[in-house]
Design a protein around this motif. Structure first.
Motif, PDB file in Angstrom:
ATOM      1  N   VAL A 119      -1.458  -2.897  -6.794  1.00  0.00           N
ATOM      2  CA  VAL A 119      -0.104  -2.396  -7.026  1.00  0.00           C
ATOM      3  C   VAL A 119       0.864  -2.977  -5.995  1.00  0.00           C
ATOM      4  O   VAL A 119       1.966  -3.435  -6.331  1.00  0.00           O
ATOM      5  N   ASP A 120       0.465  -2.960  -4.724  1.00  0.00           N
ATOM      6  CA  ASP A 120       1.324  -3.515  -3.679  1.00  0.00           C
ATOM      7  C   ASP A 120       1.610  -4.998  -3.918  1.00  0.00           C
ATOM      8  O   ASP A 120       2.721  -5.470  -3.690  1.00  0.00           O
ATOM      9  N   TYR A 121       0.614  -5.718  -4.393  1.00  0.00           N
ATOM     10  CA  TYR A 121       0.805  -7.147  -4.654  1.00  0.00           C
ATOM     11  C   TYR A 121       1.716  -7.362  -5.856  1.00  0.00           C
ATOM     12  O   TYR A 121       2.594  -8.230  -5.832  1.00  0.00           O
ATOM     13  N   ARG A 122       1.521  -6.589  -6.900  1.00  0.00           N
ATOM     14  CA  ARG A 122       2.377  -6.706  -8.088  1.00  0.00           C
ATOM     15  C   ARG A 122       3.833  -6.444  -7.749  1.00  0.00           C
ATOM     16  O   ARG A 122       4.731  -7.114  -8.264  1.00  0.00           O
ATOM     17  N   LEU A 123       4.085  -5.463  -6.880  1.00  0.00           N
ATOM     18  CA  LEU A 123       5.449  -5.097  -6.505  1.00  0.00           C
ATOM     19  C   LEU A 123       5.987  -5.951  -5.365  1.00  0.00           C
ATOM     20  O   LEU A 123       7.050  -5.678  -4.830  1.00  0.00           O
ATOM     21  N   LYS A 124       5.210  -6.971  -4.971  1.00  0.00           N
ATOM     22  CA  LYS A 124       5.608  -7.922  -3.931  1.00  0.00           C
ATOM     23  C   LYS A 124       5.798  -7.249  -2.576  1.00  0.00           C
ATOM     24  O   LYS A 124       6.608  -7.686  -1.756  1.00  0.00           O
ATOM     25  N   ARG A 125       5.030  -6.193  -2.352  1.00  0.00           N
ATOM     26  CA  ARG A 125       5.019  -5.587  -1.022  1.00  0.00           C
ATOM     27  C   ARG A 125       4.092  -6.347  -0.091  1.00  0.00           C
ATOM     28  O   ARG A 125       4.178  -6.199   1.131  1.00  0.00           O
ATOM     29  N   THR A 126       3.162  -7.122  -0.678  1.00  0.00           N
ATOM     30  CA  THR A 126       2.270  -7.977   0.087  1.00  0.00           C
ATOM     31  C   THR A 126       2.277  -9.365  -0.543  1.00  0.00           C
ATOM     32  O   THR A 126       2.765  -9.547  -1.663  1.00  0.00           O
ATOM     33  N   ASN A 127       1.721 -10.330   0.163  1.00  0.00           N
ATOM     34  CA  ASN A 127       1.682 -11.700  -0.352  1.00  0.00           C
ATOM     35  C   ASN A 127       0.243 -12.216  -0.368  1.00  0.00           C
ATOM     36  O   ASN A 127      -0.704 -11.483  -0.058  1.00  0.00           O
TER      37      ASN A 127
END
Length: 214
Positions: free
Chosen positions: A131-139
């Protein structure tokens, strides 16, 4: 409030103000014009104003459109998070209930109920990273770092060995390149971990309570 959110609100405010100025300017010009004013000159001013008003109107509409788009994305994100929260609750409820655990998809026959619980819980952990990756909170780099430590563990490798193909099939079905990219990064880390050697067994994660400290 995020920087992006503040920027959208600023554009929206500027758009509203611009539209208000455009709507009231003709009345202000008429009110300010002295008696006997050369109306030909006022006409030229109005034409110039008209050209400028088109530009500012377009800018204002773009700001409003950006605000509506951002709000729609926020609403979609909130709905997705609510759905995931409900799904997470279903998993947690079934972890300690064998009668409910069998309501989920069957796993390989050699997995015990304890192993099933561990796989289900690891899946929740991976889902949060996804989820964090999809929302671009992580790379990409952050996922690589997390996955490298994650796949040192026995339970983590067991989960991906059982569920990795399902993750890929699901993300491909979504048609989201970023989701597929996340699975690719996880799988690359898994392959490297397996090549590096056996995982840390779950039985050796913690030292005995009476073990001396080093």
């Amino acid at each position: 409030m995020s920087t992006r959110h503040r920027a959208v609100l600023a554009w929206s405010g500027a758009g509203v103000v611009t539209l208000a100025v455009i709507a009231t300017t003709p009345f202000l010009l008429q009110w300010a014009a002295p008696t006997g004013r050369d109306w030909d000159e006022l006409s030229k001013i109005s034409q110039t104003y008209g050209a400028l008003s088109v530009f500012f109107s377009a800018a204002a509409l773009l700001g409003v459109a950006a605000s509506l788009t951002y709000q729609a994305r926020q609403t979609k994100t909130q709905n997705e998070e609510a759905q995931r929260a409900a799904h997470r609750e279903l998993i947690l409820v079934s972890l300690d209930d064998p009668d409910l655990a069998v309501c989920w998809d069957p796993l390989p026959a050699d997995i015990s109920l304890r192993g099933r619980k561990q796989i289900a819980f690891v899946n929740l952990i991976v889902s949060s990273w996804w989820v964090d990756y999809r929302l671009k909170r992580t790379n990409d780099d952050a996922v690589r770092v997390i996955a490298e430590g994650h796949f040192r563990g026995e339970a983590a490798r067991r989960h991906w060995d059982v569920s990795g193909a399902n993750w890929l099939a699901y993300c491909e079905a979504l048609g989201e390149r970023r989701s597929v990219r996340f699975v690719t990064l996880m799988n690359e880390a898994y392959v490297r971990a397996v090549a590096d050697g056996p995982p840390v067994p779950t039985a050796s994660y913690f030292a005995p309570d009476n073990a001396p400290r080093t």
